[in-house]
Design an enzyme around this catalytic site. Sequence first.
Site, PDB file in Angstrom:
ATOM      1  N   GLY A  71      -0.988  -2.217  33.420  1.00  0.00           N
ATOM      2  CA  GLY A  71      -0.566  -1.512  34.566  1.00  0.00           C
ATOM      3  C   GLY A  71      -0.716  -2.223  35.792  1.00  0.00           C
ATOM      4  O   GLY A  71      -1.664  -3.023  36.114  1.00  0.00           O
ATOM      5  N   SER A  72      -0.014  -1.772  36.860  1.00  0.00           N
ATOM      6  CA  SER A  72      -0.182  -2.229  38.174  1.00  0.00           C
ATOM      7  C   SER A  72       0.205  -1.276  39.126  1.00  0.00           C
ATOM      8  O   SER A  72       1.017  -0.214  38.877  1.00  0.00           O
ATOM      9  CB  SER A  72       0.659  -3.317  38.558  1.00  0.00           C
ATOM     10  N   GLY A  73      -0.235  -1.322  40.433  1.00  0.00           N
ATOM     11  CA  GLY A  73       0.105  -0.575  41.648  1.00  0.00           C
ATOM     12  C   GLY A  73      -0.411  -1.051  42.859  1.00  0.00           C
ATOM     13  O   GLY A  73      -0.496  -2.238  43.022  1.00  0.00           O
ATOM     14  N   GLY A  74      -0.372   0.011  43.942  1.00  0.00           N
ATOM     15  CA  GLY A  74      -0.697  -0.686  45.124  1.00  0.00           C
ATOM     16  C   GLY A  74      -2.270  -1.130  45.291  1.00  0.00           C
ATOM     17  O   GLY A  74      -2.548  -1.965  46.160  1.00  0.00           O
ATOM     18  N   PHE A  75      -3.058  -0.589  44.159  1.00  0.00           N
ATOM     19  CA  PHE A  75      -4.620  -1.070  44.299  1.00  0.00           C
ATOM     20  C   PHE A  75      -4.538  -2.769  43.761  1.00  0.00           C
ATOM     21  O   PHE A  75      -5.639  -3.118  43.975  1.00  0.00           O
ATOM     22  CB  PHE A  75      -5.425  -0.335  43.344  1.00  0.00           C
ATOM     23  N   GLY A  76      -3.502  -2.966  42.752  1.00  0.00           N
ATOM     24  CA  GLY A  76      -3.762  -4.321  42.080  1.00  0.00           C
ATOM     25  C   GLY A  76      -3.196  -4.228  40.748  1.00  0.00           C
ATOM     26  O   GLY A  76      -2.144  -3.560  40.560  1.00  0.00           O
ATOM     27  N   ALA A  77      -3.807  -4.708  39.692  1.00  0.00           N
ATOM     28  CA  ALA A  77      -3.430  -4.601  38.270  1.00  0.00           C
ATOM     29  C   ALA A  77      -4.380  -4.599  37.436  1.00  0.00           C
ATOM     30  O   ALA A  77      -5.659  -5.048  37.737  1.00  0.00           O
ATOM     31  CB  ALA A  77      -2.618  -6.022  38.234  1.00  0.00           C
ATOM     32  N   VAL A  78      -4.479  -3.724  36.313  1.00  0.00           N
ATOM     33  CA  VAL A  78      -5.162  -3.712  35.321  1.00  0.00           C
ATOM     34  C   VAL A  78      -4.729  -4.433  33.729  1.00  0.00           C
ATOM     35  O   VAL A  78      -3.671  -4.301  33.744  1.00  0.00           O
ATOM     36  CB  VAL A  78      -5.554  -2.276  34.926  1.00  0.00           C
ATOM     37  N   ASP A 205     -10.980  12.043  43.715  1.00  0.00           N
ATOM     38  CA  ASP A 205      -9.584  11.780  43.250  1.00  0.00           C
ATOM     39  C   ASP A 205      -9.176  12.281  41.905  1.00  0.00           C
ATOM     40  O   ASP A 205      -8.555  11.731  41.106  1.00  0.00           O
ATOM     41  CB  ASP A 205      -8.998  10.391  43.424  1.00  0.00           C
TER      42      ASP A 205
END
Length: 349
Positions: A71-78, A205
């Site tokens: 997965g990925s998002g604003g934080f980076g990627a996993v 969170d």
Amino acid sequence: MPSPIPFNSFLPLELSPSADLRPCSSPVVIPGKDGKAFLGGTPSPRTRRLPPRLAWCSIDWDRLCLLQPLGSGGFGAVYKATYHGVTVAVKQVKKSSKNRLASRQSFWAELNVARLQHDNVVRVVAASTCAPASQNSLGTIIMEYVGNVTLHHVIYGTRDAWRQGEEEEGGCGRKALSMAEAVCYSCDIVTGLAFLHSQGIVHLDLKPANILITEHGACKIGDFGCSQRLEEGLSQSHHVCQQGGTYTHRAPELLKGERVTAKADIYSFAITLWQIVMREQPYLGERQYVLYAVVAYNLRPPLAAAIFHESAVGQRLRSIISCCWKADVEERLSAAQLLPSLRALKENL
């Protein structure tokens, strides 16, 4: 309108730049047959090292191999990966072009749980401020691999693995959760929170998307990018809460810019438990309206549904939710106080 959430330009003193006790070079990513392998490269002269207290978790880059993105998002990627032959999850935190300080704080906050081990908390295996030179990465964190199914997927049926057999049952795309499952999930979450709070860590969170489900159906709390560590011997942080987190699960005192306590996680748990039982989104209105109503008018998701009244278990869960999302922090139960009732409820199912 509630007070805007304060934004503080600080990093914990123990996370200030310091010499790592082990060598940590900037890795090079080389495509492999089944994935990508990290190999040691030339260290960047500007690379920040992990502080001495975290030197134990430096990464052995030649033993790390990426397999596939999760997965990925604003934080980076996993990524799913192997490390020393063991399957792990690798998070690469990217530098935010809009807010670099927030990116740095998120990376270091993830390491609040470094060296902690608990059945209901995702464990940090290793970390480094080094990253592939070709990537705009702030650092890399290796965690135990739990899987790619979250409580959000289970509640809302957004992962295929949790939707098998539903058509035969005449379902509408998602499988109903039983009260027994709701109680078991809740017990796992509160057990994890009680442990974290006993270690002076507040998650900040907590929500279904940040709770992973193991193949055996157990819950593990993950994603500590918003977490804070309370000062030893104190029940609250000397810092007001920073930006971040999810507004639908954010305690009203944090929306008002007040001090962080462990009770903020209890409020988030109450919203999460309501979602587990109701399988609906807590709020449907505009963000600013919800923020204002939660603070000024004690807006909460409704508890009038029949499921909260038809059985003794439903009534007990309703009582727990009501107590945990009270506006007055002092009136909320702690995780340690919640555990006995939840365990008793689980045993009597």
